[in-house]
Design an enzyme around this catalytic site. Structure first.
Site, PDB file in Angstrom:
ATOM      1  CB  CYS A 160      -0.960  -0.006   1.188  1.00  0.00           C
ATOM      2  SG  CYS A 160      -0.124   0.239   2.781  1.00  0.00           S
ATOM      3  CB  ALA A 161       0.152   4.846   0.078  1.00  0.00           C
TER       4      ALA A 161
END
Length: 375
Positions: A73-74
């Protein structure tokens, strides 16, 4: 079943070794399509995290049980939660420590080769951004070329090999990433070199890197010759190191050529770009090993993970060097431009010293792929 943590360094090794990895990316679809972890042996599945809040049952058939799985994810948080859910459902998975933020900032050092009079040249590969920087080492002294803002990597590496950083260079004023050159120079008392035509607006002191300058590193005859090569920026400068390596900055890449528009002057500079590539570089030895400041696609990596190729091979294989018709070349370069890099104006201003964003803002400005090339 357990879930594990995987670091950006471990992922980098998998890219370089061309290992298999299944990446389950839980960022938004637009972010995934714009920029992802790339590897020749990698497979991907993307579903935004918010679609998994009710559980992972509907995606279990998309996640292989017989392959190594990495959830991405980020910034890390969402991937930990999804990894935990997949683990509870019976899969062995890992999540990427620090998320894409960490991936964007990881630098992997690789030795490129030895120099004639004792010394080495190292390439620092920023796989998540396609940036390449260099350290030339001789007799306990080091020069750094086109550094990123992650300056501790260079400082720690120099210390680990017993070298003192004495010279820092930027081949041009970068528009796609924040240079660490000035910070390295300040923290090591090294000399910071910039092409003066790119530095008309900088607000700090520097040494002008002009055509024909020779800078000695160490006591040995390792010379960095400035070879003025406009095209990407008005001051873009290449270096011939040790009569063996051609550091091309963002003028020439392995599979593409530099874009001339990041100061808004594509039509004006395309002639300079052609003259550099088709005339100036033609006068150089075909045996020179080209070391660019970026790569565009993962296929440009050699077997050992390095990005390097003989100039003669590029004149045979690189499409951008084989367009005989000048009008066609002009059309390819100005009519085929990818989107501008994220925040490129602010990045240029940061590199001029005009603005000083905090670390989080700098990180934000750089997120995403590099977009310095046309092909």
């Amino acid at each position: 079943m357990p879930y594990n943590e995987m670091t950006a360094k471990e992922v980098a090794k998998k890219v370089i070794n061309k290992d298999d990895l299944f990446i389950f990316d839980v960022r938004n679809e637009n972010d995934f399509n714009d920029w992802k972890i790339e590897g020749e042996g990698f497979e991907y599945f993307n579903m935004p995290y918010f679609e998994l809040l009710d559980g992972v049952d509907e995606v279990m058939d998309k996640i292989p049980a017989n392959k190594e799985v990495l959830v991405v994810c980020a910034k890390e948080g969402s991937s930990v939660m999804v990894a935990e859910m997949l683990s509870d459902a019976g899969l062995t998975v890992s999540y990427l420590k620090g998320g894409m933020k960490a991936w964007s900032e990881h630098l992997e050092p690789l030795k490129i080769g030895d120099l004639k009079d004792g010394g080495e040249i190292y390439q620092f590969i920023r796989l998540g951004k396609g940036c390449l920087s260099y350290m030339v080492v001789s007799n306990g002294e080091a020069a750094i070329i086109d550094s990123t803002r992650m300056i501790d990597t260079y400082l720690d590496f120099a210390e680990s090999i017993g070298a003192k950083i004495t010279q820092v260079f930027d081949t041009h004023l970068h528009a796609d990433h924040i240079s660490g050159g000035r910070q390295i120079a300040e923290s090591t008392n090294a000399t910071y070199w910039l092409p003066p035509k790119d530095a008309t607006e900088v607000v700090f002191g520097y040494e002008p890197l002009e055509n024909g300058k020779v800078v000695k590193i160490g006591h040995t005859a390792i010379e960095i010759q400035a070879l003025y090569s406009p095209g990407h920026t008005i001051g873009s400068t290449s270096f011939v190191v040790d009569e063996k390596y051609l550091l091309t900055g963002d003028i020439l890449f392995i599979d593409s050529i530099g874009r001339p528009d990041l100061a808004g002057l594509a039509e004006d500079w395309v002639g300079d770009l052609r003259e550099t590539l088709y005339t100036r570089y033609k006068e150089l030895s075909d045996e020179l090993i080209v070391l660019p400041s970026h790569f565009m696609i993962i296929e440009e990596l050699n077997e050992d993970g390095s990005v390097a190729k003989k100039l003669g091979s590029l004149f045979e294989e690189n499409h951008g060097l084989n367009i005989a018709d000048e009008a066609e070349f002009r059309k390819m370069v100005t009519g085929n431009l990818p989107p501008q890099p994220n925040s490129y104006q602010e990045i240029r201003q940061t590199n001029m010293g005009k603005i000083t964003p905090d670390e989080e803002k700098q990180r934000e400005m750089e997120i995403g792929p590099n977009r310095c090339a046309v092909r």
